[in-house]
Write a protein that holds these residues in place. Structure first.
Motif, mmCIF file in Angstrom:
data_model
loop_
_atom_site.group_PDB
_atom_site.id
_atom_site.type_symbol
_atom_site.label_atom_id
_atom_site.label_comp_id
_atom_site.label_asym_id
_atom_site.label_seq_id
_atom_site.Cartn_x
_atom_site.Cartn_y
_atom_site.Cartn_z
ATOM 1 N N LEU A 147 0.829 -1.205 0.130
ATOM 2 C CA LEU A 147 0.088 0.015 -0.118
ATOM 3 C C LEU A 147 0.814 1.069 -0.131
ATOM 4 O O LEU A 147 1.803 1.474 0.698
ATOM 5 C CB LEU A 147 -0.916 -0.025 1.344
ATOM 6 C CG LEU A 147 -2.104 1.008 1.168
ATOM 7 C CD1 LEU A 147 -3.117 0.995 0.277
ATOM 8 C CD2 LEU A 147 -2.584 1.020 2.573
ATOM 9 N N ARG A 148 0.508 2.072 -1.048
ATOM 10 C CA ARG A 148 1.415 3.476 -1.090
ATOM 11 C C ARG A 148 0.411 4.510 -0.286
ATOM 12 O O ARG A 148 -0.490 4.868 -0.433
ATOM 13 C CB ARG A 148 1.465 3.960 -2.364
ATOM 14 C CG ARG A 148 2.463 5.261 -2.708
ATOM 15 C CD ARG A 148 2.361 5.691 -4.320
ATOM 16 N NE ARG A 148 2.604 4.558 -4.939
ATOM 17 C CZ ARG A 148 4.030 4.214 -5.377
ATOM 18 N NH1 ARG A 148 4.811 5.149 -4.835
ATOM 19 N NH2 ARG A 148 4.204 3.555 -6.313
ATOM 20 N N GLU A 149 1.210 5.187 0.871
ATOM 21 C CA GLU A 149 0.444 5.739 1.785
ATOM 22 C C GLU A 149 1.646 6.836 2.384
ATOM 23 O O GLU A 149 2.628 6.476 2.930
ATOM 24 C CB GLU A 149 -0.006 4.957 3.011
ATOM 25 C CG GLU A 149 -1.005 5.786 3.865
ATOM 26 C CD GLU A 149 -1.910 4.761 4.828
ATOM 27 O OE1 GLU A 149 -2.910 5.457 5.418
ATOM 28 O OE2 GLU A 149 -1.498 3.752 4.990
ATOM 29 N N ILE A 150 0.939 8.146 2.751
ATOM 30 C CA ILE A 150 1.568 9.226 3.435
ATOM 31 C C ILE A 150 0.998 9.163 4.897
ATOM 32 O O ILE A 150 -0.257 9.166 4.951
ATOM 33 C CB ILE A 150 1.681 10.448 2.665
ATOM 34 C CG1 ILE A 150 2.402 10.190 1.438
ATOM 35 C CG2 ILE A 150 2.325 11.649 3.670
ATOM 36 C CD1 ILE A 150 2.265 11.365 0.485
ATOM 37 N N SER A 151 1.897 9.340 5.780
ATOM 38 C CA SER A 151 1.120 9.801 7.212
ATOM 39 C C SER A 151 1.949 10.845 7.687
ATOM 40 O O SER A 151 3.294 10.824 8.014
ATOM 41 C CB SER A 151 1.312 8.411 8.120
ATOM 42 O OG SER A 151 0.694 7.450 7.720
ATOM 43 N N ILE A 152 1.044 12.029 8.101
ATOM 44 C CA ILE A 152 1.844 13.224 8.608
ATOM 45 C C ILE A 152 1.838 12.944 10.297
ATOM 46 O O ILE A 152 0.611 12.603 10.877
ATOM 47 C CB ILE A 152 0.793 14.343 8.561
ATOM 48 C CG1 ILE A 152 0.858 14.541 6.927
ATOM 49 C CG2 ILE A 152 1.507 15.438 9.332
ATOM 50 C CD1 ILE A 152 -0.027 15.982 6.691
ATOM 51 N N GLU A 153 2.831 13.113 10.758
ATOM 52 C CA GLU A 153 2.976 12.781 12.348
ATOM 53 C C GLU A 153 3.133 14.090 13.154
ATOM 54 O O GLU A 153 2.700 14.055 14.396
ATOM 55 C CB GLU A 153 4.252 12.016 12.676
ATOM 56 C CG GLU A 153 4.025 10.622 11.751
ATOM 57 C CD GLU A 153 5.258 9.900 12.193
ATOM 58 O OE1 GLU A 153 6.470 10.209 12.454
ATOM 59 O OE2 GLU A 153 5.222 8.344 11.947
ATOM 60 N N ALA A 154 3.563 15.234 12.369
ATOM 61 C CA ALA A 154 3.522 16.404 13.429
ATOM 62 C C ALA A 154 3.515 17.657 12.122
ATOM 63 O O ALA A 154 4.174 17.405 11.133
ATOM 64 C CB ALA A 154 4.928 16.664 14.082
ATOM 65 N N PRO A 155 2.741 18.670 12.481
ATOM 66 C CA PRO A 155 1.957 18.752 13.669
ATOM 67 C C PRO A 155 0.685 18.048 13.521
ATOM 68 O O PRO A 155 0.258 17.299 12.627
ATOM 69 C CB PRO A 155 1.489 20.113 13.449
ATOM 70 C CG PRO A 155 1.440 20.563 11.856
ATOM 71 C CD PRO A 155 2.612 19.822 11.457
#
Length: 307
Positions: free
Chosen positions: A203-211
């Motif tokens: 699975l191609r995925e981006i996850s923003i952790e901060a902010p």
């Protein structure tokens, strides 16, 4: 702390982002159809939960808000030649609270046809006040995409679907994706998260952790997150939108990964000091764009408050 670095590919990504079609790019404010007139909304009464019968016989906007149509058992057809219009409601639907008022709303797919082979699909949220149903303007998904299923959770509408890969014919989309949308008063539906499949089933995925969502930020934003697959030239696109869904910042951010296509991280400083940003709500988006056709491969976003 890593500073954001620019490259020729970064410039190309920005150009591609500006040139994508409405089916794959978050709509600019100019692309958003205004919410439907309140007098029209009251013409579809509701005294309780939304039912499929109500949805199949409701009134909706068509032709980018230029025409109001009333479905009969999920279908509408009128006109001939260049004036022909058919609108049909697809089988897929979802129910859940979209505006945090404690009342169950709905989402449906409407397909418009003007006499040719095109089947233009729109995601339409339908709000339930308990007194009337209020369908808003639809979000254009594409021509002959295939929505397998849809759901509503935490105020988001999520579609599991097939879209067109670069070499697909219009008849036969093959690229698996999930697309999630949130409704904002004014702009309407906005894509807030997307993933896509690959030929290796990763699975191609981006996850923003901060902010984090709901946090306060200054005009110097430290942006951190992860990707499951490092993008082409390890470059992602950052876009920041104001409360009217107008872009106030666009730029690249670099991914650090041990190998081509491996999982990676990003950690960069976004400087808004030279942007037209004003204090208030903003949405930070991180996107990977296809170098083949400029479509979105994956994206994530977070709503924060600019001090």
């Amino acid at each position: 702390m890593k500073a954001i670095r620019f490259s020729l590919m970064s410039v190309l990504l920005v150009v591609l982002a500006a040139g994508c079609s409405p089916a794959t790019v978050l709509p600019d404010q100019s692309q958003v159809t205004p919410s439907i007139d309140p007098a029209f909304l009251q013409s579809t009464p509701s005294t309780g939960p939304i039912t499929m019968e109500m949805l199949k016989n409701g009134e909706y906007q068509a032709q980018n808000g230029m025409t109001l149509v009333r479905l009969m058992d999920g279908k509408y057809e009128a006109g001939s030649g260049s004036d022909y219009l058919s609108v049909s409601m697809q089988e897929q639907s979802a129910f859940g609270d979209l505006n945090a008022d404690g009342v169950e709303d709905a989402a449906i797919i409407l397909v418009e046809n003007y006499g040719g082979t095109g089947q233009f699909e729109y995601l339409v949220p339908v709000f339930n006040s308990g007194v009337s149903l209020s369908p808003s303007s639809g979000y254009f998904l594409g021509d002959r995409v295939a929505v397998n299923s849809m759901s509503i959770a935490d105020g988001r509408i999520t579609l599991d679907m097939l879209v067109h890969a670069p070499n697909d014919g219009q008849c036969c989309p093959s690229q698996s994706m999930t697309q999630s949308f949130r409704f904002y008063w004014g702009p309407g539906l906005v894509m807030v998260h997307a993933t896509s499949g690959t030929f290796t089933d990763t699975l191609r995925e981006i996850s923003i952790e901060a902010p984090t969502a709901g946090s306060e930020v200054t005009n110097q934003i430290q942006l951190k997150g992860r990707v499951t697959i490092a993008p082409f030239e390890n470059t992602l696109l950052v876009r920041i939108m104001d409360v009217n869904n107008t872009s106030i910042y666009t730029g690249p951010i670099m991914v650090s990964a041990p190998d081509m296509g491996a999982p990676g991280t990003f950690d960069g400083l976004v400087d808004l000091s030279g942007s037209p940003a004003s204090p208030g709500s903003i949405r930070i988006e991180v996107l990977e764009m296809s170098m083949a056709d400029g479509s979105i491969l994956t994206m994530d976003s977070v709503d924060v408050t600019l001090k």
